[in-house]
Design an enzyme around this catalytic site. Sequence first.
Site, PDB file in Angstrom:
ATOM      1  N   MET A 166      -5.609   3.013   5.676  1.00 54.80           N
ATOM      2  CA  MET A 166      -7.141   3.581   6.059  1.00 54.80           C
ATOM      3  C   MET A 166      -8.028   3.791   4.941  1.00 54.80           C
ATOM      4  O   MET A 166      -7.466   4.301   3.989  1.00 54.80           O
ATOM      5  CB  MET A 166      -6.730   5.047   6.830  1.00 54.80           C
ATOM      6  CG  MET A 166      -8.226   5.528   7.413  1.00 54.80           C
ATOM      7  SD  MET A 166      -7.924   7.001   8.344  1.00 54.80           S
ATOM      8  CE  MET A 166      -9.697   7.272   8.360  1.00 54.80           C
ATOM      9  N   ALA A 167      -9.066   3.166   5.151  1.00 53.12           N
ATOM     10  CA  ALA A 167      -9.946   3.181   4.202  1.00 53.12           C
ATOM     11  C   ALA A 167     -10.726   4.376   3.939  1.00 53.12           C
ATOM     12  O   ALA A 167     -11.545   4.923   5.144  1.00 53.12           O
ATOM     13  CB  ALA A 167     -11.160   1.983   4.264  1.00 53.12           C
ATOM     14  N   HIS A 211       0.968  -1.231   0.061  1.00 51.43           N
ATOM     15  CA  HIS A 211      -0.067  -0.145  -0.165  1.00 51.43           C
ATOM     16  C   HIS A 211       0.917   1.494   0.070  1.00 51.43           C
ATOM     17  O   HIS A 211       1.890   1.414   0.698  1.00 51.43           O
ATOM     18  CB  HIS A 211      -0.939   0.018   1.237  1.00 51.43           C
ATOM     19  CG  HIS A 211      -2.084  -1.077   1.146  1.00 51.43           C
ATOM     20  ND1 HIS A 211      -3.377  -0.511   0.616  1.00 51.43           N
ATOM     21  CD2 HIS A 211      -2.124  -2.181   1.187  1.00 51.43           C
ATOM     22  CE1 HIS A 211      -4.213  -1.474   0.539  1.00 51.43           C
ATOM     23  NE2 HIS A 211      -3.395  -2.572   0.727  1.00 51.43           N
ATOM     24  N   PRO A 212       0.226   2.153  -0.713  1.00 56.20           N
ATOM     25  CA  PRO A 212       1.143   3.616  -0.817  1.00 56.20           C
ATOM     26  C   PRO A 212       0.951   4.516   0.443  1.00 56.20           C
ATOM     27  O   PRO A 212      -0.238   4.299   1.259  1.00 56.20           O
ATOM     28  CB  PRO A 212       0.544   4.148  -2.028  1.00 56.20           C
ATOM     29  CG  PRO A 212      -0.866   3.751  -2.160  1.00 56.20           C
ATOM     30  CD  PRO A 212      -0.791   2.279  -1.655  1.00 56.20           C
ATOM     31  N   PHE A 241       0.830   3.442   6.887  1.00 60.93           N
ATOM     32  CA  PHE A 241      -0.478   3.484   7.560  1.00 60.93           C
ATOM     33  C   PHE A 241      -1.374   3.426   6.439  1.00 60.93           C
ATOM     34  O   PHE A 241      -1.361   3.795   5.355  1.00 60.93           O
ATOM     35  CB  PHE A 241      -0.369   5.022   8.013  1.00 60.93           C
ATOM     36  CG  PHE A 241      -1.954   5.444   8.509  1.00 60.93           C
ATOM     37  CD1 PHE A 241      -2.141   5.185  10.014  1.00 60.93           C
ATOM     38  CD2 PHE A 241      -2.793   5.962   7.672  1.00 60.93           C
ATOM     39  CE1 PHE A 241      -3.158   5.645  10.260  1.00 60.93           C
ATOM     40  CE2 PHE A 241      -3.769   6.589   8.389  1.00 60.93           C
ATOM     41  CZ  PHE A 241      -4.210   6.235   9.654  1.00 60.93           C
ATOM     42  N   GLU A 257      -9.370   7.199  -4.614  1.00 62.49           N
ATOM     43  CA  GLU A 257      -9.781   7.057  -2.980  1.00 62.49           C
ATOM     44  C   GLU A 257      -9.219   8.262  -2.466  1.00 62.49           C
ATOM     45  O   GLU A 257      -9.910   8.970  -1.707  1.00 62.49           O
ATOM     46  CB  GLU A 257      -9.222   5.662  -2.720  1.00 62.49           C
ATOM     47  CG  GLU A 257     -10.189   4.512  -3.326  1.00 62.49           C
ATOM     48  CD  GLU A 257      -9.332   3.323  -3.039  1.00 62.49           C
ATOM     49  OE1 GLU A 257      -9.882   1.935  -3.721  1.00 62.49           O
ATOM     50  OE2 GLU A 257      -8.236   3.306  -2.675  1.00 62.49           O
ATOM     51  N   GLN A 258      -7.801   8.662  -2.620  1.00 65.11           N
ATOM     52  CA  GLN A 258      -7.013   9.701  -1.912  1.00 65.11           C
ATOM     53  C   GLN A 258      -7.765  10.927  -2.316  1.00 65.11           C
ATOM     54  O   GLN A 258      -8.108  11.666  -1.449  1.00 65.11           O
ATOM     55  CB  GLN A 258      -5.611   9.590  -2.160  1.00 65.11           C
ATOM     56  CG  GLN A 258      -4.986   8.130  -1.516  1.00 65.11           C
ATOM     57  CD  GLN A 258      -3.639   8.550  -1.355  1.00 65.11           C
ATOM     58  OE1 GLN A 258      -3.017   9.720  -1.255  1.00 65.11           O
ATOM     59  NE2 GLN A 258      -2.755   7.496  -1.344  1.00 65.11           N
ATOM     60  N   SER A 283      -6.474   3.806  -6.024  1.00 62.69           N
ATOM     61  CA  SER A 283      -5.759   4.614  -4.629  1.00 62.69           C
ATOM     62  C   SER A 283      -5.735   6.174  -5.294  1.00 62.69           C
ATOM     63  O   SER A 283      -6.097   6.947  -4.135  1.00 62.69           O
ATOM     64  CB  SER A 283      -4.348   4.251  -4.790  1.00 62.69           C
ATOM     65  OG  SER A 283      -4.240   2.904  -4.105  1.00 62.69           O
TER      66      SER A 283
END
Length: 165
Positions: free
Chosen positions: A115-116, A61-62, A113, A81-82, A78
Amino acid sequence: MSRDEFVKHFGGIYEHSAWVAEQAYDHASSGLNDIDSLTQSLRDVVDAASHEQQLALLRAHPDLAGKAALQGELTDASTSEQAGAGLDQCTPEELECFKHFNESYLSRFDFPFIMAVKGANRHLILAAFEKRLTNSRDVEFKTALEEVHKIAGFRLAAWFEEEHS
């Protein structure tokens, strides 16, 4: 759907970890035609994986609002999402906070870290960073895996919605 088609469609549900989809397909005792059975099958593969495989999954994961995001190197999922959490709109000060927390978290836990972030914003994410940095490694490992499952669930729901609309 063939194994290759299945992996093509679902290999990215768990970030850079096509092995999850491959094993779900190989071990499916019943059809994977609905979202609930597919979600559970993928989750079961991750939960049954070795600690080393789970750690590799977490490490795939980034960072949130990290270097990969700033350089446009995230997967499409991603990136979306971000951006949905407003991480593409951080002030320079917020980016510095994310950089500091990402470095502190990685140093403490040896994985990024996770987190959804669907439904969250950068302020909630920074607060979660601060809170979770106080967890033990075992607690945080379990928390990170649960967040990975949430991300996968959101991605599957989006895929099913797109396919059935």
